[in-house]
Design a protein around this motif. Sequence first.
Motif, PDB file in Angstrom:
ATOM      1  N   PRO A 197      27.094 -35.924  46.216  1.00  0.00           N
ATOM      2  CA  PRO A 197      27.235 -36.663  44.948  1.00  0.00           C
ATOM      3  C   PRO A 197      25.993 -37.509  44.658  1.00  0.00           C
ATOM      4  O   PRO A 197      25.447 -38.160  45.545  1.00  0.00           O
ATOM      5  N   ARG A 198      25.547 -37.458  43.390  1.00  0.00           N
ATOM      6  CA  ARG A 198      24.323 -38.174  43.017  1.00  0.00           C
ATOM      7  C   ARG A 198      24.616 -39.544  42.418  1.00  0.00           C
ATOM      8  O   ARG A 198      23.695 -40.299  42.127  1.00  0.00           O
ATOM      9  N   GLY A 199      25.871 -39.825  42.162  1.00  0.00           N
ATOM     10  CA  GLY A 199      26.221 -41.124  41.598  1.00  0.00           C
ATOM     11  C   GLY A 199      25.737 -41.328  40.186  1.00  0.00           C
ATOM     12  O   GLY A 199      25.449 -42.448  39.768  1.00  0.00           O
ATOM     13  N   ASP A 200      25.635 -40.205  39.405  1.00  0.00           N
ATOM     14  CA  ASP A 200      25.101 -40.324  38.050  1.00  0.00           C
ATOM     15  C   ASP A 200      26.130 -39.973  36.983  1.00  0.00           C
ATOM     16  O   ASP A 200      25.777 -39.690  35.849  1.00  0.00           O
ATOM     17  N   ALA A 201      27.427 -39.993  37.342  1.00  0.00           N
ATOM     18  CA  ALA A 201      28.457 -39.612  36.375  1.00  0.00           C
ATOM     19  C   ALA A 201      28.627 -40.661  35.276  1.00  0.00           C
ATOM     20  O   ALA A 201      28.927 -40.330  34.133  1.00  0.00           O
ATOM     21  N   GLY A 202      28.424 -41.933  35.614  1.00  0.00           N
ATOM     22  CA  GLY A 202      28.522 -42.993  34.614  1.00  0.00           C
ATOM     23  C   GLY A 202      29.852 -42.949  33.883  1.00  0.00           C
ATOM     24  O   GLY A 202      30.919 -42.833  34.477  1.00  0.00           O
ATOM     25  N   ASP A 203      29.779 -43.000  32.539  1.00  0.00           N
ATOM     26  CA  ASP A 203      30.997 -42.982  31.726  1.00  0.00           C
ATOM     27  C   ASP A 203      31.197 -41.626  31.064  1.00  0.00           C
ATOM     28  O   ASP A 203      31.767 -41.534  29.967  1.00  0.00           O
ATOM     29  N   PHE A 204      30.749 -40.565  31.698  1.00  0.00           N
ATOM     30  CA  PHE A 204      30.855 -39.230  31.102  1.00  0.00           C
ATOM     31  C   PHE A 204      32.326 -38.918  30.793  1.00  0.00           C
ATOM     32  O   PHE A 204      33.205 -39.092  31.649  1.00  0.00           O
TER      33      PHE A 204
END
Length: 389
Positions: free
Chosen positions: A206-213
Amino acid sequence: MARGVFFNVPLHGHVNATLPVVRELVNRGEEISYYLTDAFRPQVERAGARFHRYDSTLEKPGGIGMLPARMPAESRHVLPQVLEAVRAERPDYVLYDPMCLWGRMIAQLLGIPAIIFRPTMAMSGGPSSPYAAFLRSRMTQFAGAFEQAGKDLAALMQEYGLPPIDMRQMMSHAEALNLVCVPRAFQPGGDTFDERFVFVGPSIQPRGDAGDFPFAHLEGGPALYISLGTVFNNWPEFYRMCFAAFGGTPWRVVLATGHAVNAEQLGPIPDNFLVRPSVPQLEVLERTSVFVTHGGANSLMESFHYGVPVVVIPQMAEQPLNAMRVSELGVGLALEKEAVTVEQLRQSVDRVASEPAFREKVRTMQQEVRASGGYRRAVDALLEFRARR
C-alpha cells in the motif's frame, strides 16, 4: 549493518517498484542512500532512505524521448554531480535501474559490487530473442538518435577510462545479481536465464495515497479502469473515444488522464465516468473487472496481482513487447495505438470481460505473481548476494 546506494531515473514506472524494496532493506537494518531528483524526495524519505538529489536532463521539456538513446548524455550530466559523494559514502553495494548507465559506471569506477533492479522483463542478448528483434526495429526507427548516442557513449567511456561498449551491450548488460520485477512465467524464455536472474515479481505494498477517493463510484456495476500511465498520456482523442465507447453503459468507469490533459477540455463527461488526473491505482485495481492500460510493466503486474485481465494499448519503450506477451499468454488483448477505434475498444473490453478463458488465465498468472515473492524475495536475494561477497 551494511550500506547500499540506489540509483534511478526520475520516472514513476522505474521508481515505484523500488520503494517497497528500500523500505524492507531499512527494516532489516540496512542503511540505504537513494539518488534521485527533487520530485521524488518525499517518496524516498517515506521509504526510510537517505535522499541525495541530482539534476536530470530527463525532466526538461522533451527530455525523455527514446530513453536508451538519452542515457549517454544523461550520464555525462549526472556523473560529476554524484561521483564524489558516492565515493565518500563508501557503500558496500550498488543497486541501479538498467536505464541508469551512470549507476553502472560508478560501480565500475569505485569497484563496488553491483545489482541491477529491472522494473520490467529481463533483456536477453541472443540474436533470436524477442528483445533483440524489438531493439533492432527501434534502432532502425530512431537511427539518427542511436547513432549519436553511440558516439556519445564511446566518448564517455573513454573519458572515464572504462572498457568500450556499444548501445546493444549497454541495454542488455547483466550483473552478478539481477532482480526482475516480473514472474518467470511472464518472461519470454524464462527457463533460459541462469542463477544470476531472480524473478521476484512486482513489489506490491500500500502506498498510502488513497486520500478521499470516492470508491463508492465503483459500486453498482462492473468496474472498468482506464489509464495510460504517467508519461505519454496526452491523448485527449482517446479519452473522448472512451466516453463514446462506455458512456451510458453499465460500466462504472474510472479514467486517469494524467496532468497534461484538462478534463474540462474533453467535453461532457458521462455520468458513469469518474475522471481524475491520478488515482490510487492499487486500491482501484482491487475493485476492477477490466483494466485498459498502456502496458507498463508495473501496471500489468499490479493488475495481475489482483487477477484483473487487461486491454493493452502500448505507447512507448518496451510496452509493445509487454503487449505481445499479454496476447501470447491469453491474459488480455493488445490493440495498436494508431488503429484503435471506438467500436474496437468497446468490443475488446466486452470480450475480455465476458470470455471465461481470459479470467482463467489471468488467475493462473495471479498465482505466479504472488508466488514470486515480491519485495521480500528481492531483499532475501540481495542479502544472500551481499553475504557471499
